[in-house]
Design a protein around this motif. Structure first.
Motif, PDB file in Angstrom:
ATOM      1  N   ASP A  31       0.837  -1.202   0.000  1.00 58.99           N
ATOM      2  CA  ASP A  31       0.000   0.000   0.000  1.00 58.99           C
ATOM      3  C   ASP A  31       0.875   1.258   0.000  1.00 58.99           C
ATOM      4  N   ALA A  32       1.901   1.252   0.841  1.00 54.52           N
ATOM      5  CA  ALA A  32       2.781   2.427   0.930  1.00 54.52           C
ATOM      6  C   ALA A  32       3.590   2.620  -0.345  1.00 54.52           C
ATOM      7  N   ASP A  33       4.129   1.517  -0.879  1.00 52.36           N
ATOM      8  CA  ASP A  33       4.940   1.616  -2.095  1.00 52.36           C
ATOM      9  C   ASP A  33       4.096   2.025  -3.303  1.00 52.36           C
ATOM     10  N   PHE A  34       2.892   1.476  -3.376  1.00 51.78           N
ATOM     11  CA  PHE A  34       2.028   1.805  -4.503  1.00 51.78           C
ATOM     12  C   PHE A  34       1.588   3.263  -4.445  1.00 51.78           C
ATOM     13  N   ALA A  35       1.230   3.732  -3.253  1.00 53.85           N
ATOM     14  CA  ALA A  35       0.808   5.131  -3.110  1.00 53.85           C
ATOM     15  C   ALA A  35       1.931   6.072  -3.566  1.00 53.85           C
ATOM     16  N   LYS A  36       3.160   5.738  -3.203  1.00 55.35           N
ATOM     17  CA  LYS A  36       4.310   6.551  -3.605  1.00 55.35           C
ATOM     18  C   LYS A  36       4.492   6.530  -5.119  1.00 55.35           C
ATOM     19  N   ARG A  37       4.431   5.349  -5.717  1.00 64.01           N
ATOM     20  CA  ARG A  37       4.683   5.248  -7.153  1.00 64.01           C
ATOM     21  C   ARG A  37       3.480   5.714  -7.967  1.00 64.01           C
ATOM     22  N   ASP A  38       2.268   5.570  -7.418  1.00 60.78           N
ATOM     23  CA  ASP A  38       1.073   6.012  -8.138  1.00 60.78           C
ATOM     24  C   ASP A  38       1.050   7.530  -8.260  1.00 60.78           C
ATOM     25  N   SER A  39       1.536   8.220  -7.234  1.00 60.66           N
ATOM     26  CA  SER A  39       1.570   9.688  -7.275  1.00 60.66           C
ATOM     27  C   SER A  39       2.793  10.205  -8.025  1.00 60.66           C
ATOM     28  N   LYS A  46       1.541   6.017 -16.640  1.00 58.04           N
ATOM     29  CA  LYS A  46       0.973   4.841 -15.980  1.00 58.04           C
ATOM     30  C   LYS A  46       0.196   3.975 -16.979  1.00 58.04           C
ATOM     31  N   TRP A  65      -6.009  -7.614  -4.224  1.00 59.65           N
ATOM     32  CA  TRP A  65      -5.364  -6.295  -4.190  1.00 59.65           C
ATOM     33  C   TRP A  65      -5.124  -5.776  -5.602  1.00 59.65           C
ATOM     34  N   HIS A  69      -6.750  -2.214  -7.672  1.00 61.16           N
ATOM     35  CA  HIS A  69      -5.859  -1.091  -7.950  1.00 61.16           C
ATOM     36  C   HIS A  69      -5.467  -0.970  -9.425  1.00 61.16           C
TER      37      HIS A  69
END
Length: 288
Positions: A31-39, A46, A65, A69
């Motif tokens: 969740d943390a890694d995806f949020a960082k890379r998604d933004s 993307k 998951w 996403h």
């Protein structure tokens, strides 16, 4: 960031942005890694990029998951212990390296082909290329590659065991099928290591001087290429022919040796890689 021209094993075609983590809280990490890379997709679109997350742990929530996403990305992939284990099964020499690091399999008694070649080929000033040992031996190289495609036994013969092993490695690592073959190749020097590897892994390409239990090993689904010399007196051995002269010279030129010096070095070595290695200081001590 990985750019790949085609799908290769677990690496997707095109641009892929990778994150990995070994923490017990797999969902929290992804969740943390995806949020960082998604933004911040690092300047990549993307819509045309794949997000890849890797964990060495099992995670039953991976599929759900991904489905939740997927929206803005070309593709989202999660690799867990299950996919990694399956990949290692198809790339056994990676498994050997990992097993040694984890102390699951005793170290020693075997060596991976790239390491063997580096030790065989590294001189004080130059490193011999794969082509130094191949010219004029194309038919035998084909026999090596054909043997690698099935559970089979092939015996090679040259003046030294090292030359046979190096020839087999060069043949495999320069052929068109190199990518699919190289991860199965291992050079085995000790009987105990041979028994361990045969029983732990499937579909290996084993290069060795050992001559015991060869039929048993092939029955277990492995390819065995045995290095021999005339002193071993193995009747069915395939002899390595004399290296073609111009190809020998060209191989030296390709690694930066002046052509005049390359011709002299080749002539002084009588177009014999064993003599050349001795003159380059790769081999020390008395000839076999």
């Amino acid at each position: 960031i990985v750019s790949c021209g085609e799908d290769i094993d677990l690496v997707p075609e095109g641009i892929s942005l990778w994150e990995c983590g070994a923490t017990k809280d797999v969902k929290g990490k992804i969740d943390a890694d995806f949020a960082k890379r998604d933004s911040d997709p690092l300047g990549y679109s993307k819509e045309s990029s794949t997000f890849v997350f890797v964990t060495p742990r099992t995670w039953t929530g991976a599929e759900e998951w991904v489905n939740n996403h997927q929206a803005e990305w070309k593709k989202i992939v999660v690799y867990t212990a299950v996919e990694l284990e399956r990949w290692i099964e198809h790339n056994p020499t990676v498994g050997m390296w990992l097993a040694e690091k984890l102390r699951i399999l005793p170290a020693g008694g075997y060596i991976l082909p790239e390491t063997y070649w580096a030790k065989w080929a590294q001189g004080e000033k130059i490193t011999l290329p794969y082509q130094i040992i191949l010219p004029g031996r194309e038919k035998t190289s084909k026999k090596v590659i054909d043997a690698c495609k099935n559970a089979s036994l092939l015996v090679l013969q040259a003046l030294t065991h090292d030359e046979c092993i190096a020839f087999a490695i060069a043949s495999i690592l320069t052929c068109e099928q190199s990518y699919s073959l190289r991860s199965r190749v291992v050079v085995v020097t000790e009987k105990n290591a041979l028994e361990d590897l045969v029983n732990h892994y499937d579909n290996l390409i084993i290069l060795t001087t050992l001559t015991e239990s060869l039929q048993y090993i092939t029955k277990r689904g492995h390819c065995v290429i045995v290095a021999s010399t005339p002193a071993d007196q193995i009747n069915e051995a395939v002899n390595l022919s004399i290296i073609e002269k111009q190809g020998f010279i060209n191989a030296l030129v390709d690694v930066g040796v002046n052509e005049i010096e390359a011709r002299k070095a080749a002539n002084d070595a009588t177009y014999d890689v064993n003599v050349l290695r001795r003159r380059l200081g790769i081999i020390i001590g008395k000839p076999q």
